[in-house]
Design a protein around this motif. Structure first.
Motif, PDB file in Angstrom:
ATOM      1  N   ASP A 363      -5.864  -5.547 -11.574  1.00  0.00           N
ATOM      2  CA  ASP A 363      -5.016  -4.394 -11.438  1.00  0.00           C
ATOM      3  C   ASP A 363      -3.695  -4.839 -10.765  1.00  0.00           C
ATOM      4  O   ASP A 363      -2.676  -4.314 -11.253  1.00  0.00           O
ATOM      5  CB  ASP A 363      -5.627  -3.307 -10.564  1.00  0.00           C
ATOM      6  N   LEU A 364      -3.806  -5.522  -9.825  1.00  0.00           N
ATOM      7  CA  LEU A 364      -2.461  -6.083  -9.373  1.00  0.00           C
ATOM      8  C   LEU A 364      -1.698  -6.823  -9.922  1.00  0.00           C
ATOM      9  O   LEU A 364      -0.320  -6.774  -9.910  1.00  0.00           O
ATOM     10  CB  LEU A 364      -2.921  -6.819  -7.755  1.00  0.00           C
ATOM     11  N   LEU A 365      -2.220  -7.757 -10.796  1.00  0.00           N
ATOM     12  CA  LEU A 365      -1.504  -8.743 -11.615  1.00  0.00           C
ATOM     13  C   LEU A 365      -0.907  -7.708 -12.639  1.00  0.00           C
ATOM     14  O   LEU A 365       0.339  -8.227 -13.044  1.00  0.00           O
ATOM     15  CB  LEU A 365      -2.523  -9.784 -12.043  1.00  0.00           C
ATOM     16  N   ARG A 366      -1.524  -6.774 -13.065  1.00  0.00           N
ATOM     17  CA  ARG A 366      -0.804  -6.071 -14.290  1.00  0.00           C
ATOM     18  C   ARG A 366       0.282  -5.299 -13.772  1.00  0.00           C
ATOM     19  O   ARG A 366       1.212  -5.050 -14.391  1.00  0.00           O
ATOM     20  CB  ARG A 366      -2.048  -5.205 -14.793  1.00  0.00           C
ATOM     21  N   THR A 529      -0.292   1.024 -20.469  1.00  0.00           N
ATOM     22  CA  THR A 529       1.226   1.570 -20.010  1.00  0.00           C
ATOM     23  C   THR A 529       1.303   1.269 -18.373  1.00  0.00           C
ATOM     24  O   THR A 529       0.586   1.037 -17.727  1.00  0.00           O
ATOM     25  CB  THR A 529       1.358   2.865 -20.326  1.00  0.00           C
ATOM     26  N   THR A 530       2.686   1.393 -18.251  1.00  0.00           N
ATOM     27  CA  THR A 530       3.211   1.072 -16.752  1.00  0.00           C
ATOM     28  C   THR A 530       2.773   2.247 -15.978  1.00  0.00           C
ATOM     29  O   THR A 530       2.115   1.667 -15.051  1.00  0.00           O
ATOM     30  CB  THR A 530       4.783   1.161 -16.656  1.00  0.00           C
ATOM     31  N   PRO A 531       2.564   3.377 -16.206  1.00  0.00           N
ATOM     32  CA  PRO A 531       1.928   4.309 -15.469  1.00  0.00           C
ATOM     33  C   PRO A 531       0.811   4.024 -14.896  1.00  0.00           C
ATOM     34  O   PRO A 531       0.209   4.406 -13.775  1.00  0.00           O
ATOM     35  CB  PRO A 531       2.312   5.863 -16.050  1.00  0.00           C
ATOM     36  N   HIS A 536      -2.980   2.543  -9.877  1.00  0.00           N
ATOM     37  CA  HIS A 536      -4.102   1.967  -8.950  1.00  0.00           C
ATOM     38  C   HIS A 536      -3.502   0.847  -7.919  1.00  0.00           C
ATOM     39  O   HIS A 536      -4.238   0.130  -7.154  1.00  0.00           O
ATOM     40  CB  HIS A 536      -5.029   0.898  -9.978  1.00  0.00           C
ATOM     41  N   TYR A 537      -1.936   0.869  -7.933  1.00  0.00           N
ATOM     42  CA  TYR A 537      -1.331  -0.104  -6.934  1.00  0.00           C
ATOM     43  C   TYR A 537      -1.818   0.323  -5.496  1.00  0.00           C
ATOM     44  O   TYR A 537      -2.158  -0.661  -4.604  1.00  0.00           O
ATOM     45  CB  TYR A 537      -0.051  -0.039  -7.055  1.00  0.00           C
ATOM     46  N   VAL A 538      -1.958   1.699  -5.117  1.00  0.00           N
ATOM     47  CA  VAL A 538      -2.073   1.909  -3.765  1.00  0.00           C
ATOM     48  C   VAL A 538      -3.742   2.332  -3.762  1.00  0.00           C
ATOM     49  O   VAL A 538      -4.176   3.203  -2.512  1.00  0.00           O
ATOM     50  CB  VAL A 538      -1.282   3.232  -3.434  1.00  0.00           C
ATOM     51  N   TYR A 552       2.341  -6.447   3.282  1.00  0.00           N
ATOM     52  CA  TYR A 552       3.004  -5.197   3.360  1.00  0.00           C
ATOM     53  C   TYR A 552       2.184  -4.169   4.255  1.00  0.00           C
ATOM     54  O   TYR A 552       1.094  -4.373   4.490  1.00  0.00           O
ATOM     55  CB  TYR A 552       2.803  -4.579   1.867  1.00  0.00           C
ATOM     56  N   THR A 553       2.922  -3.223   4.530  1.00  0.00           N
ATOM     57  CA  THR A 553       2.359  -2.008   5.350  1.00  0.00           C
ATOM     58  C   THR A 553       2.023  -1.005   4.377  1.00  0.00           C
ATOM     59  O   THR A 553       2.698  -1.128   3.289  1.00  0.00           O
ATOM     60  CB  THR A 553       3.351  -1.536   6.640  1.00  0.00           C
ATOM     61  N   PRO A 554       1.077  -0.112   4.508  1.00  0.00           N
ATOM     62  CA  PRO A 554       0.869   0.894   3.810  1.00  0.00           C
ATOM     63  C   PRO A 554       2.035   1.771   3.399  1.00  0.00           C
ATOM     64  O   PRO A 554       2.321   2.317   2.202  1.00  0.00           O
ATOM     65  CB  PRO A 554      -0.180   1.824   4.623  1.00  0.00           C
ATOM     66  N   GLU A 555       2.969   1.926   4.254  1.00  0.00           N
ATOM     67  CA  GLU A 555       4.179   2.661   4.089  1.00  0.00           C
ATOM     68  C   GLU A 555       4.949   2.000   3.116  1.00  0.00           C
ATOM     69  O   GLU A 555       5.725   2.671   2.204  1.00  0.00           O
ATOM     70  CB  GLU A 555       4.870   3.057   5.344  1.00  0.00           C
ATOM     71  N   GLU A 556       5.114   0.476   3.039  1.00  0.00           N
ATOM     72  CA  GLU A 556       5.765  -0.159   2.236  1.00  0.00           C
ATOM     73  C   GLU A 556       5.369  -0.252   0.514  1.00  0.00           C
ATOM     74  O   GLU A 556       5.814  -0.008  -0.225  1.00  0.00           O
ATOM     75  CB  GLU A 556       5.884  -1.463   2.609  1.00  0.00           C
ATOM     76  N   MET A 557       4.013  -0.106   0.700  1.00  0.00           N
ATOM     77  CA  MET A 557       3.232  -0.063  -0.571  1.00  0.00           C
ATOM     78  C   MET A 557       3.289   1.157  -1.339  1.00  0.00           C
ATOM     79  O   MET A 557       3.699   1.363  -2.393  1.00  0.00           O
ATOM     80  CB  MET A 557       1.742  -0.519  -0.619  1.00  0.00           C
ATOM     81  N   LYS A 558       3.359   2.325  -0.564  1.00  0.00           N
ATOM     82  CA  LYS A 558       3.429   3.790  -1.151  1.00  0.00           C
ATOM     83  C   LYS A 558       5.087   3.833  -1.378  1.00  0.00           C
ATOM     84  O   LYS A 558       5.250   4.614  -2.607  1.00  0.00           O
ATOM     85  CB  LYS A 558       3.312   4.762   0.075  1.00  0.00           C
TER      86      LYS A 558
END
Length: 696
Positions: A363-366, A529-531, A536-538, A552-558
């Motif tokens: 998921d992260l690589l995609r 698709t991108t969406p 699943h990034y977060v 990353y911090t959780p805030e940066e990821m969001k």
């Protein structure tokens, strides 16, 4: 070009270590080198001496200004220019540059993407000098590579997380290497991006609203000849293009960029430039510079350089193959098989770590390669599918299978594999064919991440590659550091993990429908698709991974989640509006104009001849298509407005992907049927034939 002294030209606009050693006091140079290698802070006196030398050198190269050059979350670079000028007595000036100005800047950060990390009125952001990337002179400005962060220290750029990920790789790799008795003191990732691009004539480009606004064509009937003859790839380079490439090489060499390879790519008007490998941070900086210089040099030659992943439908799109490796300060490539049993065990552990990392983090690589532009390219029978898998080649696959099954290896040497006790059979770099359909291919001493799009900043994908490998190595080190019998436990770990993640290995044709069906049976993710990729990034497991490593911090990821979604929606909004404008202002008026001519001709012909069946047939066909186009455009406009009104970003992005894009494809299908029916002089804009074959 024939008289160019390349060794003398190379790096002449870069404040590199040769220049530093020449211009700095010995102790200051040693202090700076220590900072570059170990990350130790510089005292203000040393910083002032470096700044003074840097200013004098830059002025000697024609610079009048300096800029903290950084990479905000837009994916491109940013710079604010300040002159060296300072007031002096009697209305005069002096040229000055202090250590404080070198180390830290404060640009207005209010208009950069931040994903809600601060309000618009909270404008303060800081740039901080990155001494591991050399300053350079560009357009009479001394550019100082910097990180960019908020008032609260949150990363607002792509460089900072990449540097953090490189430190994580260093830390976790050294833990693993220590278990093998390896004496390395530092580990770094290296990277070499193969940059693909198209060149089109600037005059034709200016007549295409879609290319100007979107970077890609939204309309265009297939030309009578595309790339089916396979006569473009590696063909002789056309004179106008070779002049561009020569000019580009000189500009890149001046900036210390190792431009090495250039050739025609598979599609008409498509080309590639590839540099020599360097450390990931420097490679990312240099690739950003390369894309900027490519565009700038193209205009000198009356050309436009297109970096969009899919500027033309029906021919190959453009990628940026991300060749990724990992090496020690002793010059050892950790992705290269060794010659001793212990070296081979070490190689197999790092290989196993990559296999596990990719499978666990599909998921992260995609996500790392997701964009509106790249969605048109991935899975289009010209680029890897959106499904992540690893190609290792037949010989290495057989070795891994023997380890997994505990069976005899049936390759060149034969015999049962015992980790650390047998020498791996030699694996030459070209022992297997290069699998161009794989998204993540092992190519002898590196992995080629082929899913990366041509317009993308490579910082993001490499941050994620580094992070997922570092986290896997961390888990391996935690386990093996407790071992009472290292060789035995190492063998168990490798066998266990290869068995658990066997599904991610695939050496076949990634373009085929059979693989999509097989991947589903294996349980691999297919985020088309991108969406869907962003969704699943977060996920909690990803937040845990990045925060555990301090990347990353959780805030940066969001904030990344929000920024990427917002950008996707913005791109789709621009493309939808551009398409509707071209339909109503260009295509339908052109068709009406041609219909009027046909009708007038038919009327006149009736006075001399009977009705012309061919003319009537053409008018009827055009009339039906124009009506259909108008109706489809109205439907697109309605769906677009409904989608824009959706408040939730994720729901809006999914609506663009599921509703608006199919409506756009319907509009295009009709418009592309109209184009071949129009007389040449009535076509509303340059055709694919014009764009793809005009540069000679």
């Amino acid at each position: 070009m024939s008289n160019t002294n390349v060794p003398e030209l190379f790096g002449c606009l870069v404040f590199n270590q040769t220049v530093m050693k020449e211009m700095l006091p010995s102790q200051t140079y040693k202090a700076l080198k220590h900072t570059m290698e170990e990350g130790t802070p510089l005292d203000l006196e040393a910083a002032n001496q470096i700044a003074e030398a840097m200013k004098n050198w830059a002025i000697s190269k024609g610079a009048t200004h300096y800029s903290h050059w950084f990479q905000p979350l837009t994916g491109i670079t940013a710079e604010k220019h300040d002159s060296f000028l300072s007031p002096a007595d009697e209305g005069k000036i002096i040229m000055s540059f202090s250590g404080k100005e070198l180390i830290k800047g404060e640009p207005d950060a209010s208009s950069f993407p931040n994903g809600g990390k601060r309000s618009t009125f909270e404008a303060r952001g800081y740039t901080v000098w990155d001494p591991t990337s050399y300053p350079f002179v560009k357009d009479h400005t001394l550019c100082i590579p910097t990180a960019f962060c908020s008032y609260n220290g949150e990363a607002l750029d792509k460089k900072t997380p990449l540097l953090r990920s490189m430190e994580s790789i260093n830390e976790q790799s050294l833990r693993v290497l220590k278990l093998f008795g390896n004496k390395a003191k530092h580990v770094t990732t290296t990277m070499g991006p193969e940059q693909e691009y198209f060149l089109v004539d600037e005059k034709l480009y200016q007549k295409r609203k879609d290319l100007k606004m979107c970077g890609r064509t939204l309309f265009g009937a297939r030309p009578v000849k595309g790339q089916e003859m396979d006569d473009q790839y590696f063909a002789a380079i056309k004179p106008r293009v070779i002049k561009y490439m020569e000019d580009l090489n000189e500009e890149l060499w001046k900036l210390g960029i190792y431009a090495k390879t250039e050739h025609n790519e598979a599609a008409p008007a498509q080309h590639e430039m590839a540099p020599i490998f360097t450390t990931s941070n420097l490679a990312a900086d240099q690739n950003q510079l390369t894309m900027e210089i490519m565009k700038k040099v193209a205009r000198r030659h009356g050309l436009i350089c297109l970096l969009h992943e899919k500027p033309f439908k029906g021919v190959n799109g453009s990628g940026k193959h991300n060749n990724w490796s990992i090496a020690t300060d002793l010059g050892e490539n950790l992705f290269a098989p060794g010659k001793t049993p212990r070296d081979n065990a070490q190689f197999l552990l790092f290989l196993t770590a990559v296999i596990k990392a990719v499978d666990d983090n599909q998921d992260l690589l995609r996500y790392s390669v997701a964009s509106a532009g790249n969605d048109h390219r991935l899975g289009a029978n010209e680029a890897p599918p959106a499904i992540m898998s690893i190609y290792v080649g037949d010989e290495l696959d057989a070795i891994l299978k023997a380890i997994k099954d505990g069976t005899d290896y049936s390759g060149k040497t034969g015999g049962k594999m015992t980790i650390g006790a047998d020498v791996l059979p030699p694996i030459p770099k070209d022992s297997t064919d290069r699998n161009r359909t794989s998204p993540f291919a092992f190519t002898g001493n590196r992995f080629e991440f082929r899913s990366v799009g041509s317009a993308l900043s490579i910082s993001g994908p490499n941050t994620i590659l580094n992070a997922i490998l570092a986290d896997t190595l961390r888990a391996f080190a935690d386990e093996l550091e407790q071992s009472k019998n290292f060789d035995e436990d190492l063998e168990k770990l490798i066998k266990r993990e290869i068995t658990a993640h066997w599904r991610i290995l695939f050496n076949g044709n990634g373009y085929g429908q059979e693989w999509i069906e097989e991947a589903e049976r294996r349980g691999l993710k297919n985020y088309r698709t991108t969406p869907k990729a962003i969704e699943h990034y977060v996920d909690q497991k990803n937040i845990d991974l990045f925060t555990r490593l301090g990347i990353y911090t959780p805030e940066e990821m969001k904030s990344h989640y929000d920024i990427k979604l917002e950008k996707y929606c913005q791109v789709m909004n621009i493309e939808s509006n551009t398409m509707l404008e071209m339909v109503h202002k260009d295509i339908i008026p052109a068709a009406f104009k041609y219909l009027n001519v046909l009708a007038d001709t038919e009327f006149k012909m009736q006075r001399v001849f009977n009705l012309c069946d061919a003319g009537l047939k053409l008018m009827k066909e055009l009339n039906i298509l124009v009506n259909d186009l108008s109706n489809k455009a109205d439907l697109l406009a309605k769906k677009h407005e409904e989608t824009r009104a959706i408040a939730d970003l994720m729901q809006r992005a999914h609506a663009y992907a599921k509703v608006v894009i199919p409506a756009m494809e319907d509009v295009r299908a009709i418009a592309d049927q109209i184009e071949p029916l129009l007389g040449e002089e009535y076509k509303p804009f340059p055709s694919y034939e014009d764009l793809l074959y005009s540069v000679q």
